[in-house]
Design an enzyme around this catalytic site. Structure first.
Site, PDB file in Angstrom:
ATOM      1  N   LYS A  10       0.866  -1.183  -0.077  1.00 49.58           N
ATOM      2  CA  LYS A  10      -0.057  -0.059   0.056  1.00 49.58           C
ATOM      3  C   LYS A  10       0.851   1.339  -0.015  1.00 49.58           C
ATOM      4  O   LYS A  10       2.215   1.086   0.381  1.00 49.58           O
ATOM      5  CB  LYS A  10      -1.135   0.156   1.175  1.00 49.58           C
ATOM      6  CG  LYS A  10      -1.931  -1.093   1.322  1.00 49.58           C
ATOM      7  CD  LYS A  10      -2.772  -1.116   2.361  1.00 49.58           C
ATOM      8  CE  LYS A  10      -3.823  -2.178   2.563  1.00 49.58           C
ATOM      9  NZ  LYS A  10      -4.826  -2.232   3.615  1.00 49.58           N
ATOM     10  N   TYR A  50     -12.327  -2.220  -2.733  1.00 50.07           N
ATOM     11  CA  TYR A  50     -12.970  -1.999  -1.554  1.00 50.07           C
ATOM     12  C   TYR A  50     -14.499  -2.096  -1.406  1.00 50.07           C
ATOM     13  O   TYR A  50     -15.002  -1.592  -0.431  1.00 50.07           O
ATOM     14  CB  TYR A  50     -12.489  -1.072  -0.507  1.00 50.07           C
ATOM     15  CG  TYR A  50     -10.870  -1.335  -0.030  1.00 50.07           C
ATOM     16  CD1 TYR A  50     -10.547  -2.460   0.317  1.00 50.07           C
ATOM     17  CD2 TYR A  50      -9.839  -0.287  -0.089  1.00 50.07           C
ATOM     18  CE1 TYR A  50      -9.366  -2.788   1.168  1.00 50.07           C
ATOM     19  CE2 TYR A  50      -8.743  -0.765   0.356  1.00 50.07           C
ATOM     20  CZ  TYR A  50      -8.212  -1.832   0.794  1.00 50.07           C
ATOM     21  OH  TYR A  50      -7.237  -2.051   1.245  1.00 50.07           O
ATOM     22  N   ASN A 121      -2.058  -0.385   7.437  1.00 53.17           N
ATOM     23  CA  ASN A 121      -1.206  -1.760   7.631  1.00 53.17           C
ATOM     24  C   ASN A 121      -0.557  -2.119   6.541  1.00 53.17           C
ATOM     25  O   ASN A 121      -0.015  -3.381   6.544  1.00 53.17           O
ATOM     26  CB  ASN A 121      -2.355  -2.757   7.877  1.00 53.17           C
ATOM     27  CG  ASN A 121      -3.793  -2.830   7.202  1.00 53.17           C
ATOM     28  OD1 ASN A 121      -3.507  -2.390   6.017  1.00 53.17           O
ATOM     29  ND2 ASN A 121      -4.545  -3.441   7.378  1.00 53.17           N
ATOM     30  N   HIS A 124      -1.913  -5.470   1.629  1.00 52.53           N
ATOM     31  CA  HIS A 124      -3.060  -6.267   1.516  1.00 52.53           C
ATOM     32  C   HIS A 124      -2.919  -7.567   0.811  1.00 52.53           C
ATOM     33  O   HIS A 124      -1.976  -7.723  -0.001  1.00 52.53           O
ATOM     34  CB  HIS A 124      -3.945  -5.441   0.322  1.00 52.53           C
ATOM     35  CG  HIS A 124      -5.099  -6.256  -0.183  1.00 52.53           C
ATOM     36  ND1 HIS A 124      -6.210  -6.400   0.651  1.00 52.53           N
ATOM     37  CD2 HIS A 124      -5.206  -7.228  -1.206  1.00 52.53           C
ATOM     38  CE1 HIS A 124      -7.154  -7.335   0.065  1.00 52.53           C
ATOM     39  NE2 HIS A 124      -6.553  -7.659  -1.047  1.00 52.53           N
ATOM     40  N   GLU A 135     -10.056 -10.242  -7.067  1.00 49.19           N
ATOM     41  CA  GLU A 135      -9.190  -9.109  -7.261  1.00 49.19           C
ATOM     42  C   GLU A 135      -7.953  -9.135  -8.134  1.00 49.19           C
ATOM     43  O   GLU A 135      -7.620  -8.264  -8.666  1.00 49.19           O
ATOM     44  CB  GLU A 135      -8.337  -9.246  -5.575  1.00 49.19           C
ATOM     45  CG  GLU A 135      -9.319  -8.676  -4.680  1.00 49.19           C
ATOM     46  CD  GLU A 135      -8.752  -9.101  -3.099  1.00 49.19           C
ATOM     47  OE1 GLU A 135      -9.559  -8.492  -2.116  1.00 49.19           O
ATOM     48  OE2 GLU A 135      -7.760  -9.486  -2.844  1.00 49.19           O
TER      49      GLU A 135
HETATM   50  P1  IDP Z   1      -7.788  -7.061   5.457  1.00 49.40           P
HETATM   51  O1  IDP Z   1      -7.287  -6.158   4.943  1.00 49.40           O
HETATM   52  O2  IDP Z   1      -7.197  -7.658   6.749  1.00 49.40           O
HETATM   53  O3  IDP Z   1      -8.472  -8.373   4.664  1.00 49.40           O
HETATM   54  P2  IDP Z   1     -10.675  -5.847   5.716  1.00 49.40           P
HETATM   55  O4  IDP Z   1     -11.620  -6.252   6.576  1.00 49.40           O
HETATM   56  O5  IDP Z   1     -10.713  -6.507   4.079  1.00 49.40           O
HETATM   57  O6  IDP Z   1      -9.149  -6.272   6.269  1.00 49.40           O
HETATM   58  O7  IDP Z   1     -10.276  -4.400   5.658  1.00 49.40           O
HETATM   59  C1  IDP Z   1      -9.580  -3.570   4.370  1.00 49.40           C
HETATM   60  C2  IDP Z   1      -8.996  -2.669   5.031  1.00 49.40           C
HETATM   61  O8  IDP Z   1      -9.680  -1.601   5.458  1.00 49.40           O
HETATM   62  C3  IDP Z   1      -7.821  -3.016   5.974  1.00 49.40           C
HETATM   63  O9  IDP Z   1      -6.715  -3.663   5.587  1.00 49.40           O
HETATM   64  C4  IDP Z   1      -7.638  -1.889   6.648  1.00 49.40           C
HETATM   65  O10 IDP Z   1      -6.641  -0.957   6.111  1.00 49.40           O
HETATM   66  C5  IDP Z   1      -8.919  -0.954   6.652  1.00 49.40           C
HETATM   67  N1  IDP Z   1      -9.757  -1.365   7.721  1.00 49.40           N
HETATM   68  C6  IDP Z   1     -10.452  -2.508   8.224  1.00 49.40           C
HETATM   69  N2  IDP Z   1     -11.117  -2.323   9.232  1.00 49.40           N
HETATM   70  C7  IDP Z   1     -10.872  -0.869   9.784  1.00 49.40           C
HETATM   71  C8  IDP Z   1     -11.264  -0.628  10.938  1.00 49.40           C
HETATM   72  O11 IDP Z   1     -12.230  -1.070  11.717  1.00 49.40           O
HETATM   73  N3  IDP Z   1     -10.760   0.651  11.048  1.00 49.40           N
HETATM   74  C9  IDP Z   1     -10.070   1.367  10.164  1.00 49.40           C
HETATM   75  N4  IDP Z   1      -9.761   0.798   9.045  1.00 49.40           N
HETATM   76  C10 IDP Z   1     -10.142  -0.513   8.859  1.00 49.40           C
HETATM   77 MG    MG Z   2      -9.882  -8.063   3.175  1.00 47.31          MG
END
Ligand code: IDP
Ligand code: MG
Length: 165
Positions: A10, A50, A121, A124, A135
């Site tokens: 990212k 997303y 984070n 992805h 994806e």
């Molecule tokens: P993942 O990336 O671990 O699969 P997802 O639930 O698909 O997690 O969420 C996509 C992205 O959205 C996450 O990688 C993170 O950057 C952001 N995200 C997910 N949940 C939260 C939250 O509760 N607060 C803030 N950002 C979040």
């Molecule tokens: Mg995800």
């Protein structure tokens, strides 16, 4: 089971010069890289990627984040292929919330939560085979992969393309 997964480094990962570190961590999996490129993410692509998050209160911030609004306007997209690629990569990435992620996972080592509340984070990775297929097809054209993983067909596209002058 042999499968494939989409990985995105990212914009924060690129801005923090973590590309090498992240690829080194991923090489622990001994999986094959079968596609890689740098992408400037359009709003359309970000929203499509997303789509499952669109009801979340932080959706707009998430879209801005992946488009590189706060960092560099680019991501590195890769496809990793091999035995249990999806689960092996997710394991090394760590939990979504970088504060809850295992400290030695990629997200645990390098992620943060911004004051706006977005989980930055750095990486992805697809969660399951269905998501990986959606994806990979969203981010790559068939001829950008060096393995045939999904069925293809030939189609005529009447559009102008850029060639070297
Ligand atoms: P993942 O990336 O671990 O699969 P997802 O639930 O698909 O997690 O969420 C996509 C992205 O959205 C996450 O990688 C993170 O950057 C952001 N995200 C997910 N949940 C939260 C939250 O509760 N607060 C803030 N950002 C979040
Ligand atoms: Mg995800």
């Amino acid at each position: 089971m042999i499968n494939q997964t989409l990985i995105l480094i990212k914009p924060d990962g690129l801005k923090k010069s973590l590309t090498g570190n992240i690829l080194t961590r991923l090489s622990e999996t001994k999986l094959d890289i079968v596609a890689a490129k740098i992408v400037q993410v359009s709003r359309e692509l970000a929203k499509e990627h997303y789509a499952h998050m669109k009801e979340k209160p932080f959706f707009e911030e998430l879209i801005k984040y992946i488009m590189g609004h706060y960092h560099k306007k680019k991501v590195m997209a890769l496809v990793y292929w091999g035995e249990d690629a999806i689960s092996k990569v997710r394991e090394i990435c760590g939990a979504t919330n970088p504060e809850e992620a295992d400290m030695v996972s990629i997200r645990g080592q390098y992620g943060r939560i911004t004051t706006k509340g977005v989980y930055e984070n750095v990486i992805h990775a697809s969660t399951d085979a269905k998501e990986a297929e959606r994806e990979i097809k969203l981010w790559f054209e068939p001829d950008e992969l060096i393995v045939d993983i999904y069925p293809t067909k030939t189609a005529k596209r009447d559009k102008k393309v850029l060639v070297w002058a």
